[in-house]
Design an enzyme around this catalytic site. Sequence first.
Site, PDB file in Angstrom:
ATOM      1  N   GLU A  49      -0.271  -0.372  65.531  1.00 61.69           N
ATOM      2  CA  GLU A  49      -0.930   0.851  66.002  1.00 61.69           C
ATOM      3  C   GLU A  49      -1.153   0.877  67.515  1.00 61.69           C
ATOM      4  O   GLU A  49      -2.107   1.488  67.989  1.00 61.69           O
ATOM      5  CB  GLU A  49      -2.241   1.104  65.241  1.00 61.69           C
ATOM      6  CG  GLU A  49      -2.017   1.429  63.775  1.00 61.69           C
ATOM      7  CD  GLU A  49      -3.199   2.125  63.125  1.00 61.69           C
ATOM      8  OE1 GLU A  49      -3.993   2.775  63.829  1.00 61.69           O
ATOM      9  OE2 GLU A  49      -3.321   2.026  61.894  1.00 61.69           O
ATOM     10  N   HIS A 272     -10.166  -2.430  62.091  1.00 61.28           N
ATOM     11  CA  HIS A 272      -9.776  -3.578  61.280  1.00 61.28           C
ATOM     12  C   HIS A 272     -10.255  -4.854  61.967  1.00 61.28           C
ATOM     13  O   HIS A 272     -10.274  -4.933  63.196  1.00 61.28           O
ATOM     14  CB  HIS A 272      -8.251  -3.668  61.123  1.00 61.28           C
ATOM     15  CG  HIS A 272      -7.655  -2.571  60.303  1.00 61.28           C
ATOM     16  ND1 HIS A 272      -6.754  -2.798  59.288  1.00 61.28           N
ATOM     17  CD2 HIS A 272      -7.814  -1.226  60.342  1.00 61.28           C
ATOM     18  CE1 HIS A 272      -6.397  -1.657  58.739  1.00 61.28           C
ATOM     19  NE2 HIS A 272      -7.016  -0.684  59.374  1.00 61.28           N
TER      20      HIS A 272
END
Length: 406
Positions: A49, A272
Site C-alpha cells: 500500500e 495494520h
Amino acid sequence: MEGAPTLRLRIFDLNCWAIRYLSKRRQERVRLIGNMLLREGFDLVLLQEVWSEQDYSDLKLKLGGCYPFSHYFRSGVIGSGLCVFSRFPILDTLLYQYSLNGYPYMLQHGDWFCGKSVGLVIIKISGIVFNVYVTHLHAEYCREKDAYLPHRLVQAWELAQFIRHTSKAADVVLLGGDLNMHPEDVGIRLLRGWTGLRDAFAEAAHFEGCEDGCTLVPNNCFTVKSELLPFPLGIRIDYILYKAVSSFTVKCEELKTTTGPAPGMDIPFSDHEAVMATLHIQRQGGAAGATLGTTEPRLVDVVTEARTEVCVGLRAARQQRYSTGRMAVLALLLLLLQALAVLGALAGLAAGQPFPKLSFSLLAFLAIGVLLLATGLHLFHTMEVKMLQGTEEQMQMALRALQERP
C-alpha cells in the site's frame, strides 16, 4: 561469508495504509516508518500500500545508506503499492498481476484500480539464493457475505502457482504481505498446502506482540471498529511464510508485531501492525526438496473446497454476464425503435406535424449511455467468466493428479 553454513535474516513486513493523498497523517506516518527502519536495521523490508511513488522516493532517499537496494512494483491505475528494500543486491525482479481483482464499478473499494499483484525479487546472501515474494490480495470487506471470495481464491491459487513455478532454482523461499485471509480460511490452507510454505507465527520459537499474532486490532485508531466487532482480539491477515527448497533448513527464531502507537507518538505506523521475523537458515547434508505442506488426502479436500467456491463465483459471473448482455440488447432495441420513430416523425413533417427534438435527443442519449455501460460490463463479466473457468479447470486437473498418485 561465501558458502557460510548458517545465516540469520531479519525481515520486516508492513501494510502501510498510505492511500495517495487520502490517508490520515500519511506523510507523517511514512516518516515514522523510515525512522524505525533506520533504527532497527533489518535485512529485508517488504511494504504494501505504498501507492504514492513520491512516498517510495522519499523512503528510498532516506534509507539509501542502510538499504542501498530497493525496487518498486508498478501496476494497475494507481499502482500495486508493493516495494522492497534490501541490504543485499537485488539480482532480478518479476511482477505478476492477478487475473481477477474485484470490480471496476465498486469505486468505494477500489481494489480493481490497484492492479493487485505479486512481486518477486531474487537476492543472494552468503551463497544462498532467496526468492522473496511480496503481495497484497483483495480485501474481504464483509465476512458474512463475501462477494470477493472467488476472486481472492483465484489470487491465492495464482500466487501458489507463481511461487511453485518460479522458485525451483532458489534455496529459500520467503513470502510476506497482506493476504486478507484468516489463518483457517480455505485460501490460506490452499496456498500453504500447494506450496509447502510454513507460517512464521506458528513456527516461531519466541513470539512477542499482539495476542494471537493479530495484525488488525480494534484499539488501532485507524481501523474501522465495526468491521472487527466479531473479533474482540482482532484478526491476523498479514503473514511471513517461508520454506527451504534445496539443501537448507529454515527456522523462525523470533516473531514480533508492533503494538499500538509508534514510540513517542500518538499514532501507529499504519492501520495494520507490522510483522518482524528473525529466520535462521542452515545448510544441511541432504537435499530438502520441494514438499507439499499437507498430506495429499488433506490437500485433495482443500483443493476441492476451493474449487467449489470458485464454481459458485463462476455461476454468479455467468448470471451477471447474462443480465448485462440482456440490458445491452434492450438498449439497442430502444435505439432502433427511436430510429423508426424519427423516420415516422420526418414523414409527418411533410404533413405539418411538429417534431419533438428535445424528447428524442434525451431518450437517445439515455439509450446510448445504457448501451455503452451494459456493453462494457458484459465484456468485463465475460472476461471474469473465462478467468474463473480457467482456474476451475486448473484445480480440476490438480485434483486428478493428486488422486492418481499411488
